[in-house]
Design an enzyme around this catalytic site. Structure first.
Site, PDB file in Angstrom:
ATOM      1  N   ASP A   1      -0.843  -4.601   3.713  1.00 33.14           N
ATOM      2  CA  ASP A   1      -1.570  -3.799   2.742  1.00 33.14           C
ATOM      3  C   ASP A   1      -0.558  -3.429   1.654  1.00 33.14           C
ATOM      4  OD1 ASP A   1      -3.579  -2.048   1.621  1.00 33.14           O
ATOM      5  OD2 ASP A   1      -2.463  -0.389   2.526  1.00 33.14           O
TER       6      ASP A   1
ATOM      7  N   ASP B   1      -1.623   0.828   6.605  1.00 30.57           N
ATOM      8  CA  ASP B   1      -1.569   2.268   6.881  1.00 30.57           C
ATOM      9  C   ASP B   1      -2.945   2.912   6.930  1.00 30.57           C
ATOM     10  OD1 ASP B   1      -1.915   1.970   4.025  1.00 30.57           O
ATOM     11  OD2 ASP B   1      -1.443   4.105   3.839  1.00 30.57           O
TER      12      ASP B   1
ATOM     13  N   ASP C   1      -0.783  -0.468  -1.160  1.00 27.31           N
ATOM     14  CA  ASP C   1      -0.551   0.967  -1.357  1.00 27.31           C
ATOM     15  C   ASP C   1      -0.331   1.664  -0.021  1.00 27.31           C
ATOM     16  OD1 ASP C   1      -1.181   1.062  -4.292  1.00 27.31           O
ATOM     17  OD2 ASP C   1      -3.135   0.393  -3.570  1.00 27.31           O
TER      18      ASP C   1
END
Length: 227
Positions: free
Chosen positions: A12, A170, A14
């Site tokens: 991922d 995250d 960001d």
């Protein structure tokens, strides 16, 4: 975590590969200043970043209703796009991990719900655009995460069986998407997680507290780790 070295690693963007929150929050602060609104505590906005611009505007412009926030969305995004890598940085330890992957000829790519017009400049300005094997953005596919489509698209672009790939993210949506696509998954505790104590319930194959543990977690035998 595994008895075999991954053939590809997906990230991922960001909150996993890079800390992009500072530039998104700075764009929000400039918009508030332009609108004549007072400064606010921006710490809580970090947790909004992984959920996109709508969430950042909702958290950062509580004085405005949904219609008014939407009216300023394009201005906010244009400003962010122009200045998306001023304060953003890779998370500590991530550059070394990328070096480790490349030293073993393990390709890596990015799977993000961020639109490509924002994701690609971030990767370019970070110096990663020529190194990544693929970028699958939120508008690259018809169904973004938590659907498996973007993860499958990334594996296809890298020429890797999903079962031989690892997806690191995250957000619970990353884990859901990775598991549905058939990859192994790692939950990134260093990211924008509102409730860290709930991460165990995501069902990831492993949980990593920092990028610096990833080389050992994936059992990579790279030259740097052997020094």
């Amino acid at each position: 975590m595994t008895d075999r070295i991954p053939e590809a690693v997906l990230f991922d963007l960001d909150g996993t590969l890079a800390d992009t929150a500072p530039d998104l929050i700075a764009a929000l602060e400039r918009l508030r200043l332009e609108l004549g609104l007072p400064a606010i505590e921006t710490g809580p906005l970090r947790e909004c970043v992984g959920r996109g611009a709508v969430a950042v505007l909702e958290g950062g412009l509580p004085e405005l209703g949904p219609a008014d926030r939407e009216a300023f969305r394009a201005r906010f995004l244009d400003d962010y796009q122009a200045r998306c890598w001023e304060a953003s940085r890779p998370f500590d330890g991530m550059p070394d991990f990328l070096d480790d992957l490349e030293s073993l000829n393990i390709p890596w790519g990015v799977v993000t719900n961020k639109l490509e017009r924002f994701a690609r400049p971030v990767m370019e300005r970070a110096g990663w655009s020529g190194r990544m094997g693929c970028l699958v953005a939120g508008d690259t596919v018809t169904q973004p995460k938590p659907a498996p489509e973007p993860v499958l698209a990334a594996c296809s672009a890298l020429g890797v069986d999903p079962a031989r790939a690892v997806f690191i993210g995250d957000d619970e949506r990353d884990v859901i998407a990775g598991r549905a696509a058939g990859t192994r998954t790692v939950a990134a505790l260093w990211g924008y997680i509102a409730e860290p104590d709930r991460v165990d319930a995501w069902g990831a194959d492993a949980i990593a507290e920092a990028p610096g543990v990833l080389t050992a977690l994936l059992e990579l035998r790279c030259p740097r780790a052997a020094v």
